[in-house]
Motif scaffolding. Structure first.
Motif, PDB file in Angstrom:
ATOM      1  N   PRO A 166       0.812  -1.229   0.000  1.00 17.24           N
ATOM      2  CA  PRO A 166       0.000   0.000   0.000  1.00 17.24           C
ATOM      3  C   PRO A 166       0.843   1.275   0.000  1.00 17.24           C
ATOM      4  CG  PRO A 166      -0.889  -1.586   1.556  1.00 17.24           C
ATOM      5  CD  PRO A 166       0.432  -2.130   1.101  1.00 17.24           C
ATOM      6  N   TYR A 167       1.965   1.273   0.698  1.00 16.07           N
ATOM      7  CA  TYR A 167       2.836   2.449   0.725  1.00 16.07           C
ATOM      8  C   TYR A 167       3.531   2.644  -0.621  1.00 16.07           C
ATOM      9  CZ  TYR A 167       2.065   1.867   5.704  1.00 16.07           C
ATOM     10  OH  TYR A 167       1.479   1.733   6.942  1.00 16.07           O
ATOM     11  N   PHE A 168       3.854   1.528  -1.267  1.00 17.87           N
ATOM     12  CA  PHE A 168       4.482   1.611  -2.585  1.00 17.87           C
ATOM     13  C   PHE A 168       3.507   2.196  -3.609  1.00 17.87           C
ATOM     14  CE2 PHE A 168       5.296  -0.455  -6.736  1.00 17.87           C
ATOM     15  CZ  PHE A 168       6.580   0.031  -6.979  1.00 17.87           C
ATOM     16  N   LEU A 169       2.256   1.762  -3.556  1.00 18.19           N
ATOM     17  CA  LEU A 169       1.253   2.261  -4.496  1.00 18.19           C
ATOM     18  C   LEU A 169       0.946   3.731  -4.247  1.00 18.19           C
ATOM     19  CD1 LEU A 169      -1.204  -0.787  -4.539  1.00 18.19           C
ATOM     20  CD2 LEU A 169       0.544  -0.205  -6.232  1.00 18.19           C
ATOM     21  N   ASP A 170       0.999   4.155  -2.986  1.00 19.78           N
ATOM     22  CA  ASP A 170       0.745   5.560  -2.646  1.00 19.78           C
ATOM     23  C   ASP A 170       2.000   6.418  -2.703  1.00 19.78           C
ATOM     24  OD1 ASP A 170      -1.899   4.959  -2.221  1.00 19.78           O
ATOM     25  OD2 ASP A 170      -1.668   4.672  -0.051  1.00 19.78           O
ATOM     26  N   LYS A 171       3.147   5.779  -3.004  1.00 18.60           N
ATOM     27  CA  LYS A 171       4.441   6.482  -3.089  1.00 18.60           C
ATOM     28  C   LYS A 171       4.754   7.234  -1.798  1.00 18.60           C
ATOM     29  CE  LYS A 171       4.303   6.884  -8.121  1.00 18.60           C
ATOM     30  NZ  LYS A 171       4.371   7.768  -9.309  1.00 18.60           N
ATOM     31  N   LYS A 172       4.759   6.455  -0.724  1.00 15.48           N
ATOM     32  CA  LYS A 172       5.085   6.986   0.593  1.00 15.48           C
ATOM     33  C   LYS A 172       6.255   6.204   1.174  1.00 15.48           C
ATOM     34  CE  LYS A 172       0.408   8.507   1.826  1.00 15.48           C
ATOM     35  NZ  LYS A 172      -0.722   8.358   2.807  1.00 15.48           N
ATOM     36  N   SER A 173       7.228   6.913   1.699  1.00 12.32           N
ATOM     37  CA  SER A 173       8.375   6.254   2.323  1.00 12.32           C
ATOM     38  C   SER A 173       7.929   5.552   3.599  1.00 12.32           C
ATOM     39  CB  SER A 173       9.473   7.273   2.647  1.00 12.32           C
ATOM     40  OG  SER A 173       9.949   7.884   1.467  1.00 12.32           O
ATOM     41  N   GLU A 224      11.072  -2.117   3.200  1.00 13.20           N
ATOM     42  CA  GLU A 224      11.377  -0.705   3.044  1.00 13.20           C
ATOM     43  C   GLU A 224      10.876  -0.211   1.698  1.00 13.20           C
ATOM     44  OE1 GLU A 224      15.240   2.272   3.602  1.00 13.20           O
ATOM     45  OE2 GLU A 224      15.400   0.116   3.976  1.00 13.20           O
ATOM     46  N   CYS A 225      10.170   0.910   1.724  1.00 17.72           N
ATOM     47  CA  CYS A 225       9.709   1.566   0.515  1.00 17.72           C
ATOM     48  C   CYS A 225      10.344   2.942   0.471  1.00 17.72           C
ATOM     49  CB  CYS A 225       8.182   1.680   0.515  1.00 17.72           C
ATOM     50  SG  CYS A 225       7.509   2.546  -0.928  1.00 17.72           S
ATOM     51  N   LEU A 226      11.053   3.241  -0.597  1.00 16.75           N
ATOM     52  CA  LEU A 226      11.752   4.523  -0.689  1.00 16.75           C
ATOM     53  C   LEU A 226      11.953   4.914  -2.139  1.00 16.75           C
ATOM     54  CD1 LEU A 226      15.546   3.947   0.084  1.00 16.75           C
ATOM     55  CD2 LEU A 226      13.946   2.108  -0.424  1.00 16.75           C
ATOM     56  N   GLU A 227      12.235   6.189  -2.357  1.00 17.78           N
ATOM     57  CA  GLU A 227      12.481   6.697  -3.697  1.00 17.78           C
ATOM     58  C   GLU A 227      13.981   6.817  -3.917  1.00 17.78           C
ATOM     59  OE1 GLU A 227      11.112  10.382  -6.642  1.00 17.78           O
ATOM     60  OE2 GLU A 227      10.841  10.514  -4.462  1.00 17.78           O
ATOM     61  N   GLY A 257      14.852   8.661  -8.725  1.00 14.25           N
ATOM     62  CA  GLY A 257      13.603   9.058  -9.363  1.00 14.25           C
ATOM     63  C   GLY A 257      12.603   7.948  -9.533  1.00 14.25           C
ATOM     64  N   GLN A 258      12.824   6.802  -8.882  1.00 18.23           N
ATOM     65  CA  GLN A 258      11.913   5.664  -8.999  1.00 18.23           C
ATOM     66  C   GLN A 258      11.651   5.090  -7.616  1.00 18.23           C
ATOM     67  OE1 GLN A 258      13.444   2.353 -11.259  1.00 18.23           O
ATOM     68  NE2 GLN A 258      11.413   1.591 -11.766  1.00 18.23           N
ATOM     69  N   TRP A 259      10.395   4.710  -7.365  1.00 17.40           N
ATOM     70  CA  TRP A 259      10.049   4.112  -6.079  1.00 17.40           C
ATOM     71  C   TRP A 259      10.408   2.636  -6.082  1.00 17.40           C
ATOM     72  CZ3 TRP A 259       8.582   6.437  -1.650  1.00 17.40           C
ATOM     73  CH2 TRP A 259       8.278   7.803  -1.739  1.00 17.40           C
ATOM     74  N   LYS A 260      11.006   2.186  -4.983  1.00 16.03           N
ATOM     75  CA  LYS A 260      11.518   0.824  -4.902  1.00 16.03           C
ATOM     76  C   LYS A 260      11.139   0.183  -3.574  1.00 16.03           C
ATOM     77  CE  LYS A 260      15.452   2.392  -7.673  1.00 16.03           C
ATOM     78  NZ  LYS A 260      15.222   1.680  -8.932  1.00 16.03           N
ATOM     79  N   ILE A 261      11.077  -1.143  -3.591  1.00 17.49           N
ATOM     80  CA  ILE A 261      10.849  -1.931  -2.379  1.00 17.49           C
ATOM     81  C   ILE A 261      12.069  -2.798  -2.140  1.00 17.49           C
ATOM     82  CG2 ILE A 261       9.485  -3.780  -1.330  1.00 17.49           C
ATOM     83  CD1 ILE A 261       7.066  -2.773  -2.864  1.00 17.49           C
ATOM     84  N   ILE A 262      12.621  -2.713  -0.939  1.00 16.95           N
ATOM     85  CA  ILE A 262      13.768  -3.537  -0.543  1.00 16.95           C
ATOM     86  C   ILE A 262      13.345  -4.407   0.627  1.00 16.95           C
ATOM     87  CG2 ILE A 262      16.120  -3.534   0.370  1.00 16.95           C
ATOM     88  CD1 ILE A 262      16.584  -0.893  -1.077  1.00 16.95           C
ATOM     89  N   VAL A 263      13.577  -5.696   0.513  1.00 23.33           N
ATOM     90  CA  VAL A 263      13.176  -6.660   1.544  1.00 23.33           C
ATOM     91  C   VAL A 263      14.369  -7.519   1.918  1.00 23.33           C
ATOM     92  CG1 VAL A 263      11.552  -8.494   2.159  1.00 23.33           C
ATOM     93  CG2 VAL A 263      10.900  -6.764   0.473  1.00 23.33           C
TER      94      VAL A 263
END
Length: 279
Positions: free
Chosen positions: A215-222, A233-236, A239-245
């Motif tokens: 949900p945070y990735f879709l809303d582009k929220k860190s 972790e969701c972060l920009e 210039g691109q939003w990424k998920i690191i697990v």
């Protein structure tokens, strides 16, 4: 006289159990594929768990035409031969729907009869015949060497720095949306992520369930979360939003139990894996 109930369990049903019906057969698409169904990229460093990485790579290579195949692996130069040996020792004969797939046959023919010799690794003949073995291409060629679409083989490249990995990622032809990164540390993934066009990074794990962070990735929220033994972790970056697990518990390989690429957790707002958790 009493009638026997339909659910009555007889002696033969327990001690002489027989199956009168065949199980369902999976129909495999044997048509030439002109696309990559979500190709994956793997990176293995000298400090990574080589046995786990080799096992995961070899298992994926036995089904190269299923969704999300392992198309390319980058291996640090100093462990290249060691890692190749570990992967090859885990090769076994592929199923007929793989060995007889037109893409697989064309790729094998291109390696055998191409315009110039290409180095590649097959299983030991005691484990699988050459015509039905997983194929690991160890030369410097990319998937452009093969006919368009899923090639049925995995290309291996060597690197020394994260800049090298970014270059390998860029010049390989499949469009990767996930990277599997095997390294006991996690700092290098933050060096690599800004320079590759990829959204999902799985460090020391394979396809962990993304229910909590999506949900945070879709809303582009860190956001940073700690759930079920994983750091999400969701972060920009770049210039691109990424998920690191990556896992922070001892269960390094526990993953979502939904079929790969078909996770139901997010849609049901629940975790399909709750019955499999021990923490």
């Amino acid at each position: 006289m009493c009638e026997r109930k339909s659910n009555f369990v007889s002696y033969d049903m327990v001690h002489n159990l027989r199956c009168n019906k065949r199980g369902p057969r999976m129909r495999h698409d044997m048509k030439p594929k002109k696309y990559w169904p979500g190709a994956r990229f793997m990176c293995v460093t000298k400090n990574g768990d080589l046995n786990t990485a080799a096992y995961c790579l070899a298992e994926a290579m036995h089904e190269p035409f299923q969704p999300f195949p392992m198309a390319t692996v980058a291996v640090q130069s100093c462990i290249r031969e060691d890692f190749i040996g570990r992967v090859r020792s885990r090769f076994r004969q592929v199923k007929p729907h793989v060995a007889n797939h037109p893409n697989f046959e064309r790729s094998l023919a291109a390696l055998k009869h191409g315009p110039h010799p290409v180095s590649y690794v097959l299983a030991d003949e005691a484990d699988a015949p050459p015509c039905a073995s997983p194929i690991l291409v160890t030369d410097t060629i990319t998937h452009l060497y093969f006919p368009s679409g899923a090639s049925g083989v995995t290309t291996l490249h060597s690197f020394n720095t994260m800049d090298d990995v970014a270059e390998i990622f860029a010049f390989e032809t499949p469009k990767f949306d996930a990277i599997y990164f095997f390294d006991e540390g996690v700092k290098d993934i933050y060096r690599l992520a800004p320079f590759v066009k990829c959204t999902h990074f799985f460090v020391n794990c394979m396809d962990a369930c993304l229910l909590e962070i999506m949900p945070y990735f879709l809303d582009k929220k860190s956001m940073v979360l700690f759930k079920r033994g994983y750091h999400y972790e969701c972060l920009e970056m770049g210039g691109q939003w990424k998920i690191i697990v990556f896992p922070y518990s001892s269960t390094i390989l526990r993953s979502c139990c939904c079929p790969t690429g078909h996770c139901r957790c997010y849609f049901t707002r629940d975790s399909c894996c709750e019955n499999h958790l021990n923490i």
